[in-house]
Design an enzyme around this catalytic site. Sequence first.
Site, PDB file in Angstrom:
ATOM      1  N   ASP A 165     -11.352  -8.798   6.911  1.00  8.71           N
ATOM      2  CA  ASP A 165     -12.738  -8.756   6.420  1.00  8.71           C
ATOM      3  C   ASP A 165     -13.330 -10.166   6.396  1.00  8.71           C
ATOM      4  O   ASP A 165     -14.508 -10.370   6.717  1.00  8.71           O
ATOM      5  CB  ASP A 165     -12.810  -8.157   5.003  1.00  8.71           C
ATOM      6  N   ASP A 182      -2.981 -17.924   1.064  1.00  7.97           N
ATOM      7  CA  ASP A 182      -4.132 -18.580   0.421  1.00  7.97           C
ATOM      8  C   ASP A 182      -4.698 -19.664   1.329  1.00  7.97           C
ATOM      9  O   ASP A 182      -5.903 -19.765   1.550  1.00  7.97           O
ATOM     10  CB  ASP A 182      -3.763 -19.126  -0.978  1.00  7.97           C
ATOM     11  N   TYR A 190       0.817  -1.217   0.000  1.00  5.94           N
ATOM     12  CA  TYR A 190       0.000   0.000   0.000  1.00  5.94           C
ATOM     13  C   TYR A 190       0.850   1.267   0.000  1.00  5.94           C
ATOM     14  O   TYR A 190       0.343   2.350  -0.281  1.00  5.94           O
ATOM     15  CB  TYR A 190      -0.939   0.027   1.220  1.00  5.94           C
ATOM     16  N   LYS A 198       3.461 -15.096   1.861  1.00  7.68           N
ATOM     17  CA  LYS A 198       3.421 -15.814   0.581  1.00  7.68           C
ATOM     18  C   LYS A 198       4.872 -16.099   0.208  1.00  7.68           C
ATOM     19  O   LYS A 198       5.376 -15.716  -0.858  1.00  7.68           O
ATOM     20  CB  LYS A 198       2.695 -14.931  -0.462  1.00  7.68           C
ATOM     21  N   ASP A 232      -5.512  -6.774   5.646  1.00  6.75           N
ATOM     22  CA  ASP A 232      -6.734  -6.082   5.230  1.00  6.75           C
ATOM     23  C   ASP A 232      -7.767  -7.117   4.759  1.00  6.75           C
ATOM     24  O   ASP A 232      -8.931  -7.117   5.182  1.00  6.75           O
ATOM     25  CB  ASP A 232      -6.364  -5.115   4.086  1.00  6.75           C
TER      26      ASP A 232
HETATM   27  C1  LIG Z   1      -8.236   2.320   2.317  1.00  8.70           C
HETATM   28  C2  LIG Z   1      -8.122   0.889   2.776  1.00  8.70           C
HETATM   29  C3  LIG Z   1      -6.735   0.385   2.831  1.00  8.70           C
HETATM   30  C4  LIG Z   1      -8.748   0.811   4.101  1.00  8.70           C
HETATM   31  C5  LIG Z   1      -9.101  -0.567   4.476  1.00  8.70           C
HETATM   32  O1  LIG Z   1      -9.724  -1.322   3.747  1.00  8.70           O
HETATM   33  C6  LIG Z   1      -8.743  -1.017   5.785  1.00  8.70           C
HETATM   34  O2  LIG Z   1      -7.887  -0.439   6.441  1.00  8.70           O
HETATM   35  O3  LIG Z   1      -9.310  -2.045   6.215  1.00  8.70           O
HETATM   36 MG   LIG Z   2     -10.230  -3.177   4.694  1.00  7.60          MG
END
Ligand SMILES: CC(C)CC(=O)C(=O)O
Ligand SMILES: [Mg+2]
Length: 344
Positions: A236, A208, A125, A176, A232
Amino acid sequence: MAEAAKVLEWVNESEGLGLVLQHALVGGAAIDAHGSALPAETFAICEKADAILLGAVGGPKWDKLPPADRPEKGGLLEIRKRLDLFGNLRPAILYPQLAGASSLKPELVSGLDILIVRELTGGIYFGQPRGIRELENGEREGYNTYVYNESQIRRIGKVAFELAQKRGGRLCSVDKANVLEVTMLWREVMDEMAKDYPDVELSHMYVDNAAMQLIRAPKQFDVVVTGNMFGDILSDAAAMLTGSIGMLPSASLDVNGRGMYEPCHGSAPDIAGQNKANPLATILSVAMMLRYSLNEPAAAQRIEDAVSTVLDQGFRTADIFSEGNNLVGTVEMGDAVIAALASA
Ligand SMILES: CC(C)CC(=O)C(=O)O
Ligand SMILES: [Mg+2]
Ligand SMILES: NC(=O)C1=CN([C@@H]2O[C@H](COP(=O)(O)OP(=O)(O)OC[C@H]3O[C@@H](n4cnc5c(N)ncnc54)[C@H](O)[C@@H]3O)[C@@H](O)[C@H]2O)C=CC1
């Protein structure tokens, strides 16, 4: 954010914490008002603050801007980088009341308590060079650079090993390393560090497989340490084990423990402004803020207990709703948390 601020103000007043709350714009709202995703005044307030509570940024309205000017990169990533908030803690905890809302069968998630430690100011990033360029043949090429140096790996490793020591003693480093040199180094450094933490059992997993294992048998994980992008994505995925991304708070800390606190989710443009979003991730981020940066663990615990109480009482926003419960909106959920605090 409005509900979380309401809860914070209530706790501040009732517990006499003496916190001074300042509000500042960031992201799309700041672009609209001041032409910049991170106005100088906002950054100055953040820089002086003992802790920052951040509402998610971004949305389709600003997606056509050049990347560096967008709410995400120009606002959020800029604060993370400039304040050196490299240590991102993302707990994925299943409230027992939400076992039915998890994507997995209750027996696979009961008692689930995973901590994802994500490196937040390096990796792909932030790596240079980056951009979109035109090739000689006229076609465009997008490129990013995935880079970590040893000290960046060591400082996030230290956070993760120390947290593993305080928890179940198990640390899984996700990389990875079968393909990417940067993560071969990551793995080597984690192995070297493990010698200083004999009470922590270090394991390694390719990302993975980690994605699959999180969904197959998530309770095998205690602390997970990984880089910016993998963390990240995996956080999720972990969110759905707890019922909803609307339940996942986070802390982003610098070396001194000063931090920014935010839900793991984004600005949810599909439901924003409709009184549908679950405010609990942001409210739980307030609790993390009180515990980690403001040295108010009792107040943090009260908020966490109040969240548990409203779930006991059957209050559910749409994302965690199941039959037999009381479907409420964002504001009503915030009110219910305050009512639970007031009656505790
Ligand atoms: C702008 C993204 C890197 C933000 C994100 O998805 C996060 O930090 O979870
Ligand atoms: Mg995120
Ligand atoms: N920390 C931040 O500020 C972040 C910002 N973003 C930005 O947010 C925008 C939207 O991104 P998406 O990929 O759609 O991710 P998102 O996390 O905003 O939404 C993904 C899905 O989860 C749902 N959701 C998210 N938060 C929820 C909540 N509190 N309650 C109930 N449901 C919730 C949304 O309705 C949507 O269906 C983008 O501009 C993105 O860049 C994304 C992630 C983090």
